[in-house]
Scaffold this active site. Structure first.
Site, PDB file in Angstrom:
ATOM      1  N   THR A 127       0.845  -1.203   0.000  1.00  0.00           N
ATOM      2  CA  THR A 127       0.000   0.000   0.000  1.00  0.00           C
ATOM      3  C   THR A 127       0.872   1.241   0.000  1.00  0.00           C
ATOM      4  OG1 THR A 127      -0.056   0.276   2.410  1.00  0.00           O
ATOM      5  CG2 THR A 127      -1.753  -1.138   1.423  1.00  0.00           C
ATOM      6  N   ASP A 128       0.340   2.341  -0.520  1.00  0.00           N
ATOM      7  CA  ASP A 128       0.962   3.623  -0.231  1.00  0.00           C
ATOM      8  C   ASP A 128       0.786   3.848   1.275  1.00  0.00           C
ATOM      9  OD1 ASP A 128       2.187   6.083  -0.458  1.00  0.00           O
ATOM     10  OD2 ASP A 128       0.972   6.723  -2.149  1.00  0.00           O
ATOM     11  N   TRP A 129       1.633   4.677   1.841  1.00  0.00           N
ATOM     12  CA  TRP A 129       1.692   4.805   3.305  1.00  0.00           C
ATOM     13  C   TRP A 129       0.367   5.349   3.853  1.00  0.00           C
ATOM     14  CZ3 TRP A 129       5.392   2.416   1.444  1.00  0.00           C
ATOM     15  CH2 TRP A 129       6.475   1.970   2.185  1.00  0.00           C
ATOM     16  N   GLY A 142      -2.461   3.934   3.167  1.00  0.00           N
ATOM     17  CA  GLY A 142      -3.450   3.776   2.096  1.00  0.00           C
ATOM     18  C   GLY A 142      -4.358   2.570   2.223  1.00  0.00           C
TER      19      GLY A 142
END
Length: 803
Positions: A228-230, A232
């Site tokens: 995931t994006d941080w 996210g």
């Protein structure tokens, strides 16, 4: 599974623990089984490894590393081999800093010139972006570490990026927004993929089964890890079912517990979890192996020289009236502009690199051979008007033969988390330019910015050199171009429209509330301008040289096109030849022409070379929404060889056999798309393209706020506490801008104003958990005391369990 025996030895809790971070940058370790932590670090154009005080936004300094040119810059080189070489240097530095996964490159499309993160992305064209990314990935991974291509997918605005729903038709999604990812996976063999924050057609990308399973895993056969994006992650179990192995950063075990409960309740099969664990283990073991050997210290000078070479090949000469460049020996030069003193060389946010060294223009003037008569800053860097500085600059300019004027966008205008407000450079710089022009018309502007700007002032400069954001060695690279030591060979990887109102997404960027509608369909960038006949300032693929090139003798075969290029000038130089293909059939709407290949070649004066550009699986294909697969339309296709999208030098026609698929559209229902005039499509026509009703795009002002609503929506909160929070944040943002603290004001918008409530838990590393978020939501929804009591009670539980 490759690690079946090891996985058998794990408890369910241990398996689940591997699915989220140990802290901000590391994955979980299991010492009893010999499973070590991995380190992930930002790094599209340099390593940003934070030794302490980790954060995602680039606030705290990182270990020094080479700051290479950004993706928007290197894209102008049109040189995938150069990108691969730069990737090797990035890989070496990752190994030296013991970084397993380098979070880059980013391959999102430049749908709008105002998207705040455009400096981190390559192009408006998916083929060019994909090829450059694939080269960089190969280079990084050749050193044994992993590259992580991002942000998957259709993440093309920064405002409300963690909550916006991207509404895009399937064909446009496949042809425009996924093709670069496809090339990065299939050709670059990227080992990791980062999911984006946004929703895509109603589902968060990391939970989107169509995106993550049907396309990424099944169609592209991706065997790597999705992270995931941080912050996210929305629904952790839904993400795992979609094949999203790793959630970052740590949630202190909260989401691990959700996975364990889901397995025990039968919501997710343990075999699905095992598959995810297996892929993560493979990434850990294959990347950590490279750290076992002895590694030398990085040669800082060697890497700096590589950064300079990349910058030199990426600089674009946009105007050269009266052959003012290269600068003639003996010309007295006035150097003006704050960016000459303090280079603008990279973007802001998570890609902010702490450079090993930094070239400054003023330090290199003597050795460049430029006869400088002095320097004046001319303007305040962050836009404040200063008449005294303009007057001093004009006094200096009067004494010069040539004025070198360094202008552009500042660090807080182009930043992660925020979209630009307009396409202009600051007014105080334009005022300076007009004042200088009155006293000396021999102006060469050096432009530094990571994305497109309007240039109503261009008639006031004789020379225009665009350095983009050229990294730590960019200042010296630009000087070498100005003096003719280097013949500029960069060409634009994006179109420069005359004004922002001309852009195809003008009426639908950004999405302000629930969703953003991609009503322009596949007509982004040059695809729109060429097809609709809209005049532009500089076309896609444009760039001048100090020499000239002639194209001759085109020969089209079934598998490639060949032609000759001759250097007809007096300088050795590199030319970028571009292959465009246009379908002559009108049965299916398409852009007038699309980039399908390119080649960069070096030619000595008078030298001729034969260039061959092969056709590939993407040359003639289109995505058919009826058959749900790639098809080829039987038709005559124009094969166009150009020096830019608007400068076609050679053309021929080839008849291509099709796959016999049915026509997917009723042209009477899609007039804008068939004409190419798709900048202001009606809702009804967009629905005909989508095949379903457009979802509601506005917030429901009457409902209670929930996990995926943002702090910005507190303006509609039922409780006084929520409204007070909104107005306090809004006032603080206004006040910070008023007193000149623009970076801090930007940070507020990025990390607080547009943050969904669930993000408070996802980004706090366990300090705030989801039950505490429940209490916060009670407070903003009108039950302040009950909510505050709930927050305190849940916080005590967290503290107690930590002991």
């Amino acid at each position: 599974m490759k690690h079946k025996d090891l996985i058998r030895k794990m408890t369910l809790e241990e398996k689940a623990s591997l699915m989220s971070g140990k802290n901000f940058w590391q994955t979980q370790n299991i010492n009893r089984l010999g499973i070590n932590s991995m380190f992930l670090a930002d790094g599209p154009h340099g390593i940003r490894k934070q030794a302490a005080a980790a954060d995602h936004l680039g606030l705290n300094p990182s270990i020094p590393a080479t700051c290479f040119p950004t993706a928007a810059t290197i894209a102008n080189s049109w040189n995938a081999e150069l990108g691969e070489k730069m990737g090797e240097y990035l890989g070496e530095e990752a190994v030296a800093q013991k970084v397993n996964v380098l979070l880059g490159p980013g391959v999102n499309m430049k749908r709008s010139p105002l998207a705040g993160r455009n400096f981190e992305y390559f192009s408006e064209d998916p083929y060019l972006a994909g090829k450059l990314a694939a080269g960089m990935i190969k280079g990084i991974q050749s050193k044994g570490v992993a590259a992580c291509v991002k942000h998957f997918a259709a993440n093309n605005q920064e405002e409300r990026r963690m909550a916006i729903d991207t509404i895009v038709d399937e064909r446009t999604l496949r042809e425009i927004y996924l093709t670069a990812f496809e090339i990065a996976i299939k050709e670059g063999k990227a080992k990791t993929m980062m999911s984006s924050y946004n929703l895509l057609n109603g589902a968060y990308t990391n939970e989107n089964i169509h995106l993550m399973r049907d396309i990424l895993r099944d169609e592209w056969d991706f065997q790597g890890v999705v992270v995931t994006d941080w912050g996210g992650s929305n629904d952790r179990v839904a993400g795992l079912l979609a094949g999203n192995e790793l959630e970052m950063p740590s949630t202190s075990g909260e989401t691990n517990g959700e996975i364990v409960k889901a397995v025990k309740a039968g919501k997710i099969k343990e075999e699905v979890l095992d598959e995810c664990v297996d892929r993560l283990l493979e990434l850990i073991f294959t990347t950590e192996a490279v750290f076992e050997a002895e590694h030398k210290e990085i040669d800082v000078e060697k890497h700096h020289r590589m950064a300079q070479k990349v910058a030199e090949e990426s600089i674009v000469l946009l105007k050269n009236e009266d052959h003012i460049l290269p600068l003639k020996k003996g010309k007295r030069v006035a150097v003006i502009g704050d960016f000459a003193k303090e280079a603008r060389y990279q973007g802001a946010g998570s890609s902010n690199i702490n450079p090993t060294k930094l070239d400054r223009t003023l330090d290199f003037l003597d050795q460049s051979g430029i006869d400088s008569i002095g320097f004046e800053p001319g303007f305040e860097r962050y836009g404040k008007k200063n008449k005294k500085k303009i007057n001093k600059a004009c006094d200096l300019a009067k004494e010069a033969d040539v004025v070198l004027l360094y202008i552009g966008l500042d660090e807080v205008t182009e930043a992660e988390g925020l979209d630009r407000q307009n396409m202009k450079i600051p007014e105080n710089q334009i005022e300076l330019l007009h004042a200088l022009y009155k006293v000396n018309a021999n102006i060469v502007a050096v432009l530094s910015c990571g994305s497109v700007v309007e240039m109503p002032w261009i008639d006031k400069v004789k020379g225009l050199v665009h350095g983009y954001l050229s990294g730590q060695a960019g200042a010296s690279a630009i000087l070498r171009v100005l003096t003719g030591e280097v013949n500029p060979s960069g060409k634009l990887a994006e179109t420069y429209p005359i004004r922002y109102e001309d852009t195809p997404s003008f009426y639908h960027f950004p999405g302000k509330e629930i969703s953003v509608e991609y009503r322009e369909g596949p007509y982004i960038g040059y695809r729109y301008y060429d097809t609709a006949g809209v005049k532009v300032l500089f076309p896609f693929g444009y760039g001048l040289s100090y020499t000239t090139f002639e194209y001759t003798d085109i020969e089209v075969g079934n598998e490639s096109v060949a032609f000759k290029i001759t250097n007809t000038g007096n300088f050795a130089g590199m030319e970028i030849a571009q292959l465009y293909v246009g379908c002559k059939s009108k049965a299916i709407f398409r852009p007038k022409k699309e980039l399908k290949g390119f080649a960069k070649i070096l030619l000595q004066p008078g030298e001729t070379k034969t260039v061959t550009i092969p056709f590939d699986d993407k040359t003639f294909r289109y995505f058919n929404v009826k058959t749900n697969k790639w098809e080829i339309e039987q038709a005559d296709y124009e094969i166009l060889i150009g020096a830019s999208s608007a400068d076609i030098r050679l053309r021929d026609t080839i008849c291509v056999e099709g796959t016999g698929a049915p026509i997917p559209y009723d042209n009477e229902k899609l007039p804008s798309y068939y004409s190419g005039h798709a900048n202001n499509v009606s809702e009804e026509e967009f629905e005909n393209l989508l095949g379903y009703k457009v979802p509601e795009s506005k917030w429901d002002r009457t409902k209670r706020l929930g996990y995926n609503d943002t702090i910005a929506q507190c303006q509609y909160a039922r409780g006084a506490f929520g409204k007070l929070a909104f107005y306090s944040i809004s006032f603080t943002h206004w006040f910070l801008r008023k007193i000149g603290k623009r970076s801090t004001a930007n940070l507020m918008m990025m990390s607080i104003y547009h943050l969904p409530f669930r993000g408070i838990a996802r980004m706090s590393g366990g300090i705030v958990n989801m039950p505490m978020v429940d209490g916060i939501l009670m407070m903003v929804n009108g039950r302040f005391f009950k909510g505050a009591s709930h927050v305190l009670k849940e916080r005590k539980k967290v503290v107690k369990s930590a002991k």
